[in-house]
Design a protein around this motif. Structure first.
Motif: not given
Length: 121
Positions: A79-95
């Motif tokens: 998962x390439x994440x660009x232009x990150x924002x404070x609201x992207x703060x989280x625990x990210x899970x692969x499924x």
């Protein structure tokens, strides 16, 4: 059984980028679709990006145009994440799932342990 191991989380400033990885091992022949979810404090886990074995992708509106999901033939997903924002703060899970596609209605077969992403200055 299938094991999913994520890596790549961390602290990043707003506007920055991160790349998450998830490697599957074990009985991976049963995997078709893979996806990334996230769960922010006090919120429900949400599906943000999914990819079929054939490479068809779908994104939640909140990340469309900023995040890119990709995978290889060996059941590794990124998962390439660009232009990150404070609201992207989280625990990210692969499924991963035996279904051909993962949607918000899918009861996912396999989960990773999660990796923390914090977007803050």
């Amino acid at each position: 059984q299938v094991q999913l191991v994520e890596s790549g989380g961390g602290l990043v400033q707003p506007g920055g980028s991160l790349r998450l990885s998830c490697a599957a091992s074990g009985r991976t022949f049963g995997i078709n679709a893979m996806a990334w979810y996230r769960q922010a404090p006090g919120k429900q886990r949400e599906l943000i990006a999914s990819i079929t074995r054939g490479g068809i992708t779908n994104y939640a509106d909140a990340v469309k145009g900023r995040f890119t999901i990709s995978r290889d033939n060996a059941n590794t997903v990124w998962l390439q994440m660009n232009s990150l924002k404070p609201e992207d703060t989280a625990v990210y899970y692969c499924a991963a799932d035996a279904s051909l596609v993962i949607t918000t209605m899918t009861r996912v077969d396999y989960w990773g342990q999660g990796t923390q992403v914090t977007v803050s200055s």
